[in-house]
Scaffold this motif. Structure first.
Motif, PDB file in Angstrom:
ATOM      1  N   VAL A  16      -3.216  -4.090   9.964  1.00 18.17           N
ATOM      2  CA  VAL A  16      -3.036  -4.253   8.677  1.00 18.17           C
ATOM      3  C   VAL A  16      -4.061  -5.575   8.035  1.00 18.17           C
ATOM      4  O   VAL A  16      -4.268  -6.439   8.750  1.00 18.17           O
ATOM      5  N   ASP A  17      -4.573  -5.082   6.992  1.00 22.16           N
ATOM      6  CA  ASP A  17      -5.517  -5.875   6.239  1.00 22.16           C
ATOM      7  C   ASP A  17      -4.683  -6.767   5.222  1.00 22.16           C
ATOM      8  O   ASP A  17      -4.496  -6.374   3.982  1.00 22.16           O
ATOM      9  N   VAL A  18      -4.730  -7.939   5.564  1.00 17.41           N
ATOM     10  CA  VAL A  18      -3.766  -8.827   4.944  1.00 17.41           C
ATOM     11  C   VAL A  18      -4.565  -9.398   3.571  1.00 17.41           C
ATOM     12  O   VAL A  18      -5.157 -10.264   3.609  1.00 17.41           O
ATOM     13  N   GLU A  19      -4.326  -8.715   2.258  1.00 12.52           N
ATOM     14  CA  GLU A  19      -4.814  -9.318   1.004  1.00 12.52           C
ATOM     15  C   GLU A  19      -3.918  -8.783  -0.296  1.00 12.52           C
ATOM     16  O   GLU A  19      -3.020  -7.829   0.185  1.00 12.52           O
ATOM     17  N   ASP A  20      -4.133  -9.388  -1.231  1.00 11.06           N
ATOM     18  CA  ASP A  20      -3.019  -9.235  -2.278  1.00 11.06           C
ATOM     19  C   ASP A  20      -3.634  -7.972  -3.103  1.00 11.06           C
ATOM     20  O   ASP A  20      -5.051  -7.675  -3.036  1.00 11.06           O
ATOM     21  N   TRP A  21      -3.021  -7.372  -3.840  1.00 16.44           N
ATOM     22  CA  TRP A  21      -3.380  -6.380  -4.899  1.00 16.44           C
ATOM     23  C   TRP A  21      -4.430  -6.322  -5.805  1.00 16.44           C
ATOM     24  O   TRP A  21      -5.260  -5.563  -5.872  1.00 16.44           O
ATOM     25  N   PHE A  22      -4.616  -7.693  -6.108  1.00 13.32           N
ATOM     26  CA  PHE A  22      -5.649  -8.015  -7.197  1.00 13.32           C
ATOM     27  C   PHE A  22      -7.025  -8.290  -6.475  1.00 13.32           C
ATOM     28  O   PHE A  22      -8.079  -8.600  -7.125  1.00 13.32           O
ATOM     29  N   GLN A  23      -7.011  -8.290  -5.229  1.00 12.29           N
ATOM     30  CA  GLN A  23      -8.389  -8.536  -4.341  1.00 12.29           C
ATOM     31  C   GLN A  23      -8.993  -7.307  -3.984  1.00 12.29           C
ATOM     32  O   GLN A  23     -10.126  -7.616  -3.334  1.00 12.29           O
ATOM     33  N   ASP A  28     -12.921  -4.819  -8.390  1.00  8.66           N
ATOM     34  CA  ASP A  28     -13.873  -5.760  -8.345  1.00  8.66           C
ATOM     35  C   ASP A  28     -14.584  -5.704  -9.854  1.00  8.66           C
ATOM     36  O   ASP A  28     -15.166  -4.724 -10.358  1.00  8.66           O
ATOM     37  N   GLY A  29     -14.983  -6.813 -10.553  1.00  6.81           N
ATOM     38  CA  GLY A  29     -15.574  -6.724 -11.922  1.00  6.81           C
ATOM     39  C   GLY A  29     -14.596  -6.539 -12.875  1.00  6.81           C
ATOM     40  O   GLY A  29     -14.963  -6.595 -14.056  1.00  6.81           O
ATOM     41  N   VAL A  30     -13.549  -6.002 -12.661  1.00  2.28           N
ATOM     42  CA  VAL A  30     -12.262  -6.104 -13.776  1.00  2.28           C
ATOM     43  C   VAL A  30     -11.265  -7.274 -13.451  1.00  2.28           C
ATOM     44  O   VAL A  30     -10.911  -7.927 -14.739  1.00  2.28           O
ATOM     45  N   ILE A  31     -11.196  -7.692 -12.384  1.00  2.00           N
ATOM     46  CA  ILE A  31     -10.218  -8.919 -12.330  1.00  2.00           C
ATOM     47  C   ILE A  31     -11.130  -9.899 -11.658  1.00  2.00           C
ATOM     48  O   ILE A  31     -11.709  -9.833 -10.592  1.00  2.00           O
ATOM     49  N   PRO A  32     -11.774 -10.993 -12.631  1.00  2.00           N
ATOM     50  CA  PRO A  32     -12.682 -11.969 -12.073  1.00  2.00           C
ATOM     51  C   PRO A  32     -12.060 -12.785 -10.776  1.00  2.00           C
ATOM     52  O   PRO A  32     -10.819 -13.116 -10.978  1.00  2.00           O
ATOM     53  N   ARG A  33     -12.859 -13.289  -9.980  1.00  2.00           N
ATOM     54  CA  ARG A  33     -12.432 -13.627  -8.845  1.00  2.00           C
ATOM     55  C   ARG A  33     -11.684 -15.258  -9.071  1.00  2.00           C
ATOM     56  O   ARG A  33     -10.802 -15.729  -8.625  1.00  2.00           O
ATOM     57  N   ALA A  34     -12.234 -15.731 -10.299  1.00  2.00           N
ATOM     58  CA  ALA A  34     -11.884 -17.122 -10.778  1.00  2.00           C
ATOM     59  C   ALA A  34     -10.324 -16.784 -11.117  1.00  2.00           C
ATOM     60  O   ALA A  34      -9.556 -18.100 -11.426  1.00  2.00           O
ATOM     61  N   SER A  35      -9.860 -15.587 -11.406  1.00  2.00           N
ATOM     62  CA  SER A  35      -8.564 -15.517 -12.087  1.00  2.00           C
ATOM     63  C   SER A  35      -7.571 -15.416 -11.113  1.00  2.00           C
ATOM     64  O   SER A  35      -6.405 -15.276 -11.357  1.00  2.00           O
ATOM     65  N   TRP A  36      -7.754 -15.330  -9.846  1.00  2.00           N
ATOM     66  CA  TRP A  36      -6.969 -14.804  -8.571  1.00  2.00           C
ATOM     67  C   TRP A  36      -5.739 -15.863  -8.732  1.00  2.00           C
ATOM     68  O   TRP A  36      -4.528 -15.306  -8.438  1.00  2.00           O
TER      69      TRP A  36
END
Length: 293
Positions: A16-23, A28-36
């Protein structure tokens, strides 16, 4: 070779690759990293659903976990380890390895490993690159750097041709790309029509009919006599996650296709095959080998 009748089934590696849906790379490029940090996290509840499913099936797996997630959800990381699963690294912030460069990669995997081990109190020896972003041309130093930073193995290469990732000429079996580096356990493929076809999970698992996927993995187990690797993400069992209408149509399709059937398919997969942790299935547990051994 094939398994003799009545022999013990080949055990495959569940991961399982444990990451959230917005990551995910699709956004990438649509949801800025600074907004996570502005999004309500869903990874903990989704991972707990997966832990419950594994517990019902008696399956132990490997959880390649982002350091970013572990820093914010330490109790989840401890539950993963306490349940007997292998805790492994997915890097810190889901940055592509080929974008980080050698020095950035070293800092990323060192930071993630230290935090995961501090939080869970268990050794972390496995690594999976975000979006399979390790390759012989773009990152020839990656396996050596992993060994130098105390890892034992990587599961970061997908031997297929894809617009976002892939190394179609890479070996389909565990191998050591660099004599001074870690072992690479590639994603599972089936050889057909003169090319490698994916048989490892993720979007492919949600897209193709389940009987076709099952037939491919059975072929790997029986005709080739070797274990396969399956992978998926916590957000894949979450059809109610937010949509991202600003993303490209293809990206949205790849992200959302089959979300409604994923959990049922996963439960069937757990029944149809034998599963274990990456480190145990491939004999990779224990301390890393000395660099250069």
């Amino acid at each position: 070779m094939s398994n003799p009748p009545g022999s013990t089934p080949v055990q495959n590696a569940m991961s399982v690759d444990v990451e959230d849906w917005f990551q995910v790379q699709a956004f990438d490029g649509v949801i800025p990293r600074a907004s996570w940090d502005g999004f309500a996290p869903r990874v903990e509840a989704n991972t707990d659903r997966i832990l419950a499913a594994f517990d019902r099936a008696g399956v132990r797996a490997t959880f390649f976990t982002l350091g970013w997630v572990a820093e914010r959800q330490p109790a989840l990381v401890r539950r993963i380890a306490a349940a007997g699963h292998e805790l492994a690294s997915h890097g810190w912030g889901h940055d592509l390895v080929n974008r980080l460069g050698e020095n950035g990669f070293r800092q990323d995997i060192r930071r993630a490993k230290r935090l995961l081990e501090d939080v869970a109190g268990v050794p972390v020896v496995g690594y999976r690159a975000p979006t399979f972003s390790i390759g012989p041309v773009s990152t020839p130093w990656a396996h050596r750097v992993l060994a130098e930073e105390g890892y034992t193995y990587s599961s970061s290469v997908f031997p297929i041709r894809h617009d976002l990732y892939g190394a179609p000429d890479a070996p389909r079996v565990p191998h050591r790309p660099d004599r001074d580096g870690v072992t690479e356990v590639p994603m599972t493929t089936v050889r057909a029509m003169g090319r490698n076809l994916p048989c490892s999970g993720g979007g492919w698992f949600r897209l193709v009919p389940y009987p076709l996927f099952r037939a491919g993995l059975r072929r790997v187990n029986k005709a080739e006599g070797r274990p396969g690797v399956f992978y998926f993400h916590p957000w894949e069992v979450d059809p109610d996650q937010p949509d991202v209408p600003s993303a490209r149509r293809l990206s949205r399709f790849r992200h959302r296709v089959g979300l409604g059937v994923m959990e049922a398919r996963l439960n069937q997969l757990l029944r149809d095959f034998s599963w274990g942790r990456m480190d145990e299935v491939f004999g990779l547990a224990g301390l890393p080998e000395p660099v250069g051994a």
